[in-house]
Enzyme design. Structure first.
Site, PDB file in Angstrom:
ATOM      1  N   TRP A 190      -9.242   1.945  -0.258  1.00 24.76           N
ATOM      2  CA  TRP A 190      -9.416   1.031   0.865  1.00 24.76           C
ATOM      3  C   TRP A 190     -10.755   0.312   0.842  1.00 24.76           C
ATOM      4  O   TRP A 190     -10.932  -0.701   1.536  1.00 24.76           O
ATOM      5  CB  TRP A 190      -9.250   1.780   2.183  1.00 24.76           C
ATOM      6  CG  TRP A 190      -7.814   1.943   2.572  1.00 24.76           C
ATOM      7  CD1 TRP A 190      -7.118   3.104   2.734  1.00 24.76           C
ATOM      8  CD2 TRP A 190      -6.869   0.892   2.831  1.00 24.76           C
ATOM      9  NE1 TRP A 190      -5.811   2.847   3.076  1.00 24.76           N
ATOM     10  CE2 TRP A 190      -5.632   1.505   3.148  1.00 24.76           C
ATOM     11  CE3 TRP A 190      -6.953  -0.497   2.822  1.00 24.76           C
ATOM     12  CZ2 TRP A 190      -4.493   0.755   3.459  1.00 24.76           C
ATOM     13  CZ3 TRP A 190      -5.800  -1.235   3.131  1.00 24.76           C
ATOM     14  CH2 TRP A 190      -4.597  -0.599   3.447  1.00 24.76           C
TER      15      TRP A 190
ATOM     16  N   ARG B 219       0.275   8.996  13.520  1.00 20.91           N
ATOM     17  CA  ARG B 219       1.144   8.208  12.641  1.00 20.91           C
ATOM     18  C   ARG B 219       1.628   9.006  11.424  1.00 20.91           C
ATOM     19  O   ARG B 219       1.268  10.153  11.219  1.00 20.91           O
ATOM     20  CB  ARG B 219       0.413   6.953  12.167  1.00 20.91           C
ATOM     21  CG  ARG B 219      -0.927   7.197  11.486  1.00 20.91           C
ATOM     22  CD  ARG B 219      -1.573   5.863  11.113  1.00 20.91           C
ATOM     23  NE  ARG B 219      -2.894   5.998  10.526  1.00 20.91           N
ATOM     24  CZ  ARG B 219      -4.025   5.936  11.208  1.00 20.91           C
ATOM     25  NH1 ARG B 219      -3.988   5.749  12.511  1.00 20.91           N
ATOM     26  NH2 ARG B 219      -5.195   6.057  10.599  1.00 20.91           N
TER      27      ARG B 219
ATOM     28  N   ASN C  82       0.843  -1.186   0.000  1.00 20.21           N
ATOM     29  CA  ASN C  82       0.000   0.000   0.000  1.00 20.21           C
ATOM     30  C   ASN C  82       0.882   1.240   0.000  1.00 20.21           C
ATOM     31  O   ASN C  82       1.679   1.410  -0.925  1.00 20.21           O
ATOM     32  CB  ASN C  82      -1.084  -0.030   1.082  1.00 20.21           C
ATOM     33  CG  ASN C  82      -0.618  -0.224   2.504  1.00 20.21           C
ATOM     34  OD1 ASN C  82      -0.198  -1.313   2.884  1.00 20.21           O
ATOM     35  ND2 ASN C  82      -0.727   0.805   3.317  1.00 20.21           N
ATOM     36  N   ASP C  83       0.781   2.120   0.974  1.00 24.17           N
ATOM     37  CA  ASP C  83       1.395   3.447   0.908  1.00 24.17           C
ATOM     38  C   ASP C  83       2.860   3.439   0.485  1.00 24.17           C
ATOM     39  O   ASP C  83       3.669   2.647   0.988  1.00 24.17           O
ATOM     40  CB  ASP C  83       1.348   4.133   2.278  1.00 24.17           C
ATOM     41  CG  ASP C  83      -0.032   4.155   2.887  1.00 24.17           C
ATOM     42  OD1 ASP C  83      -0.985   3.671   2.252  1.00 24.17           O
ATOM     43  OD2 ASP C  83      -0.145   4.645   4.024  1.00 24.17           O
TER      44      ASP C  83
END
Length: 628
Positions: free
Chosen positions: A409, A270, A148-149
């Site tokens: 997502w 985060r 993902n990221d």
């Protein structure tokens, strides 16, 4: 992405299943290992012969088991792996220590009658050859597993380092590591070993990297210093640091981690973004803190002081703020007039459902960001549905290069691929421009992508009239779905100026300029495989395209059309990039960008132009077949 690997000693590589015998609570020899079942809660795999990997069979719908290489070190860490209970979807490699071959792997939460005990095996190799029809040609993907990221993006000594959220033990989210690829041109990517692995402090969530030219942290001038969120139920979300002295290949985690924890015990804290603020010669860290961003400062990259916060009540509401970035850019190329853009990724909040990237423009005085628009103003960096976790490379003087994650997502874990899941969208260069009193970001594909062009077709100008479609029956011989289209058109005398990317199975992506509604639209309702969405949600029927407006009442999270604003100008330029599982649009120099996934059963290889309510002129049309 290249699938060849050279001189990579530790990269985990996909094996072909071989079935071995299994019996009872404790099995006999199984070509180099034995199984010791201690009930359904614990099994010990005793490795007795040297091998590089224990190949583990995975069933994606299975509950997670816990797998750990037992060395006796307090740093031994369980990995969550969906071991096959009834069927094997694919294999993943579990790396074993080099040496004598004697090792113990502990597996918990997997019953004795599970299929995995029959099918696991030892191997010295792991085949990563592409077997997935939707793996893109020129977009970055992991060789296998989940991604993902993008995080930790940094440029140093001629190399672009792309770190990314990575699960090497399955093609769904879990076991967050920092995967790693490098490139010298933002086009050809070389896979490297995992840079930061999940440890006893938690998952290695997103973050950023800087080149510490002045040796602020004391690890040597020019070292790469990376910041990441360590996430676990025990410790929460805390910010940690690691450094590299070998150009980002290997990292040493800071012995005094964490370097920052939330002062109020906040749960969602985060994705640290660190950058150098030259006017005050200090480092600044932005951390996503629930529904706002918090700013901190440091002189040594280790000790951080809170400065301010921004975001409460701004933009789409309510949305979780994630993956921040902030860049300063000249407005309209004027170096004497610069503004800051604070990039904020949100989930949920996308105009079309799920995750997306918004941004705010304003000023930063070294302590506080001040937005120059009202809180309710929303600016989107991309108007598609598959553009998220957008962050920028650090240490790229003279240009700002952003790299998004190309998924959403709502359905990222279930898209119809299996060897890998997820790709990065095209790298794009960000610039800033004004329209009236408002300031916006433009996103253009980086110029380096032009090196992908392998074959060119330049078409003569033509006019498209209502009811008289213009069709190019074959884009390219041997087209594998990787191509680019450049169009310049004049559409002053039509209500809808459109085109369709089509294949031989009746699947298509419709792209059109709805002049009456003032919208640029991409419709993927009939693009191919669209029925894997989890939910069905109602959408209002907007008659942008009368081919579908009367037939679609409900669409799932995937099968829909996305749209962005269209100016009232008569002339427009449009760049379209297709690559097996995606279509991207860039309108009028990147003032509107749109990124969407598609899964056609065969590549699109026809192009049809159509008009409604008048006619329009295609002034130029260039077709490019793309390849590495």
């Amino acid at each position: 992405m290249k699938t060849t690997i050279s001189n990579i000693s530790k990269i985990l590589l996909m094996g072909i299943a071989t079935t071995f015998g299994w019996a009872g609570c404790q099995s006999g020899p199984k070509t180099g290992f034995t199984l010791e079942h201690q009930g359904d809660t614990l099994t010990l795999v005793h490795i007795t012969e040297p091998a590089r990997y224990l190949l583990l069979p995975v069933e994606e719908r299975s509950a997670e088991g816990q797998v750990c290489l037992v060395t006796g070190d307090p740093a031994d860490t369980d990995m969550d792996i969906r071991l096959a209970k009834e069927k094997t979807d694919y294999f993943v490699p579990f790396e074993l220590p080099a040496g004598t071959g004697e090792a113990t792997v502990r597996i918990r939460k997997t019953p004795q009658n599970a299929l995995c005990w029959k099918e696991m095996k030892l191997s010295d190799t792991f085949d990563t050859a592409n077997r997935d029809k939707f793996r893109p040609v020129y977009h970055h993907t992991p060789l296998y597993g989940w991604m993902n990221d993008a995080n930790g993006l940094v440029y140093k000594d001629g190399e672009y380092h792309l770190y990314f959220q990575y699960n090497p033990y399955g093609s769904v989210w879990g076991n967050m590591h920092w995967g790693h690829s490098v490139s010298r041109d933002l086009v050809h990517w070389e896979p490297l070993p995992v840079a930061l692995a999940r440890d006893t402090m938690g998952h290695i969530f997103s973050g950023s990297s800087v080149v510490d030219a002045a040796n602020s942290a004391g690890y040597g001038a020019g070292s790469i210093v990376s910041f990441y969120t360590s996430a676990s139920d025990k410790n929460g979300q805390i910010q940690c640091m690691a450094h590299s002295n070998d150009n980002g290949r290997t990292f040493t985690k800071y012995e005094k981690n964490p370097v920052l924890t939330p002062f109020d015990g906040l749960k969602d804290f985060r994705d640290p973004k660190v950058f150098w603020y030259a006017p005050e010669e200090k480092w600044v860290m932005i951390v996503s803190a629930d529904k706002e961003m918090r700013f901190y400062s440091s002189d040594n990259l280790k000790d951080w002081t809170y400065m301010s916060a921004f975001g409460e009540g701004y933009g789409v509401q309510p949305s979780q703020f994630e993956c921040p970035d902030m860049v300063e850019l000249p407005v309209n190329g004027d170096e004497n007039n610069k503004k800051w853009a604070l990039i904020v990724n949100i989930n949920p909040g996308c105009l079309f459902g799920g995750s997306a990237t918004q941004y705010f423009t304003g000023n930063f005085d070294g302590t506080r960001f001040t937005c120059d628009t009202k809180p309710e103003t929303v600016k989107w960096l991309d108007w598609g549905k598959d553009h998220y976790a957008t962050v920028c490379f650090s240490n790229t003087p003279g240009r700002v290069i952003a790299m998004p994650w190309m998924s959403n997502w709502q359905y990222a874990n279930i898209i119809p691929t299996q060897q890998f899941r997820s790709a990065n969208a095209l790298p794009r260069e960000l610039t800033m421009y004004s329209e009236g009193k408002d300031i916006y970001l433009a996103a253009n594909p980086v110029k380096e992508l032009e090196t992908l062009r392998r074959e060119t077709k330049e078409m003569p100008p033509f006019t498209v009239e209502a009811g008289k479609d213009v069709t190019i029956d074959t884009l390219f011989a041997g087209n594998d779905g990787a191509f680019e289209i450049e169009i310049s058109l004049s559409a002053a005398r039509t209500e809808v100026a459109g085109l369709r990317l089509m294949n031989g199975q009746g699947e298509e992506v419709a792209i059109y300029l709805d002049k009456k509604a003032g919208k640029l639209v991409m419709d993927r309702v009939h693009s191919g495989i669209v029925d894997f969405g989890k939910n069905s949600i109602p959408h209002e029927k907007e008659a942008h395209d009368n081919r579908i407006a009367n037939s679609i009442n409900y669409v799932d999270d995937f099968a829909l059309a996305t749209w962005g604003p269209l100016s009232g100008a008569a002339d427009h330029t449009l760049r379209i990039f297709a690559d097996k599982c995606s279509v991207k649009l860039f309108l009028d120099g990147g003032k509107v960008a749109m990124t969407n996934l598609v899964f056609p059963n065969e590549p699109y290889n026809r192009l049809q132009f159509y008009s409604q309510g008048g006619s329009y002129r295609v002034n130029s049309l260039n077709l490019y077949k793309l390849g590495l």
